[in-house]
Design a protein around this motif. Sequence first.
Motif, short mmCIF file in Angstrom:
data_model
loop_
_atom_site.label_atom_id
_atom_site.label_comp_id
_atom_site.label_asym_id
_atom_site.label_seq_id
_atom_site.Cartn_x
_atom_site.Cartn_y
_atom_site.Cartn_z
N MET A 1 0.84 -1.18 0.00
CA MET A 1 0.00 0.00 0.00
C MET A 1 0.88 1.24 0.00
SD MET A 1 -2.41 1.56 3.06
CE MET A 1 -3.27 0.04 3.29
N LYS A 2 0.54 2.16 -0.88
CA LYS A 2 1.22 3.45 -0.91
C LYS A 2 0.44 4.39 0.01
CE LYS A 2 0.84 3.73 -5.38
NZ LYS A 2 0.91 4.17 -6.79
N LEU A 3 0.95 4.58 1.22
CA LEU A 3 0.28 5.39 2.24
C LEU A 3 1.07 6.66 2.48
CD1 LEU A 3 -1.83 5.68 4.59
CD2 LEU A 3 -0.17 4.50 6.02
N THR A 45 -2.99 5.96 -0.79
CA THR A 45 -3.91 6.10 0.33
C THR A 45 -3.45 7.34 1.07
OG1 THR A 45 -4.25 3.71 0.49
CG2 THR A 45 -4.72 5.02 2.46
N GLY A 111 -1.08 3.69 11.62
CA GLY A 111 -0.43 2.44 11.24
C GLY A 111 -1.27 1.23 11.59
N PHE A 114 -4.47 1.06 9.29
CA PHE A 114 -4.19 0.72 7.90
C PHE A 114 -3.24 -0.46 7.76
CE2 PHE A 114 -6.04 4.87 7.57
CZ PHE A 114 -6.83 4.76 6.43
N HIS A 115 -2.92 -1.12 8.87
CA HIS A 115 -2.03 -2.29 8.85
C HIS A 115 -0.74 -1.96 8.10
CE1 HIS A 115 -5.43 -4.47 10.42
NE2 HIS A 115 -6.16 -4.01 9.41
N ALA A 116 -0.14 -0.83 8.48
CA ALA A 116 1.06 -0.35 7.80
C ALA A 116 2.15 -0.03 8.81
CB ALA A 116 0.72 0.92 7.01
N ASN A 117 3.37 -0.28 8.43
CA ASN A 117 4.52 0.11 9.23
C ASN A 117 4.77 1.59 8.97
OD1 ASN A 117 6.97 0.62 10.41
ND2 ASN A 117 8.06 -1.04 9.37
N ASP A 120 8.02 3.09 7.59
CA ASP A 120 8.32 3.04 6.16
C ASP A 120 7.62 4.14 5.38
OD1 ASP A 120 9.78 0.74 6.60
OD2 ASP A 120 8.17 -0.61 5.99
N ARG A 121 6.91 5.02 6.06
CA ARG A 121 6.05 6.01 5.39
C ARG A 121 6.56 7.43 5.57
NH1 ARG A 121 4.09 1.61 3.09
NH2 ARG A 121 2.76 0.43 4.46
#
Length: 184
Positions: A1-3, A45, A111, A114-117, A120-121
């Motif tokens: 995912m591009k967040l 996103t 995070g 959106f289940h994102a690290n 890394d964003r």
Amino acid sequence: MKLLILDRDGVINEDRADFVKSPDEWVPIPGSLQAISELSRAGWTLVVATNQSAIGRGIISMDTLNAIHTKMHRAVAETGGHIDAVFFCPHAPDADCQCRKPRPGMLLDIGRRFHANIGDRAMVGDSLRDLQAIAAVGGKPVLVRTGNGAKTEATGNLPVGTRVYDDLAAYASALLNPSLESQP
């Protein structure tokens, strides 16, 4: 995912020393709505993370904040884009909460949602506290010179690795056309 995480005041809309207190006072920065639309059409996103101490200070109500955000969502939609979520800290600066930037609580919540690290964003902001919040979790701070950004840049002491752009449109262009960034 591009967040991508965006601050609101000074990045998307004009900042005001006396707070954005009504939908009429929410005025987009030229090019910001188009940048958001281009990014969302390209599969990004987009999440807003904003301190809104005007609520904790009793200056505006939750209904007013919701009306301001409704105007923002409609304005972005009119240019063909969308914002996936808005996270905000309603607390006054002296509340000692974990969600008010420069603390990273709001970003950690993003995070989880959106289940994102988040490390890394990137986060785009115009103030040192925006940059400090994303740097605290190992993320990528991006400063724009709109809002308080030029003053923030001039003050210095930016987190290591901070990238600086004139505005959100310039950063979006760099994301969407990475080969242009290496050109003089």
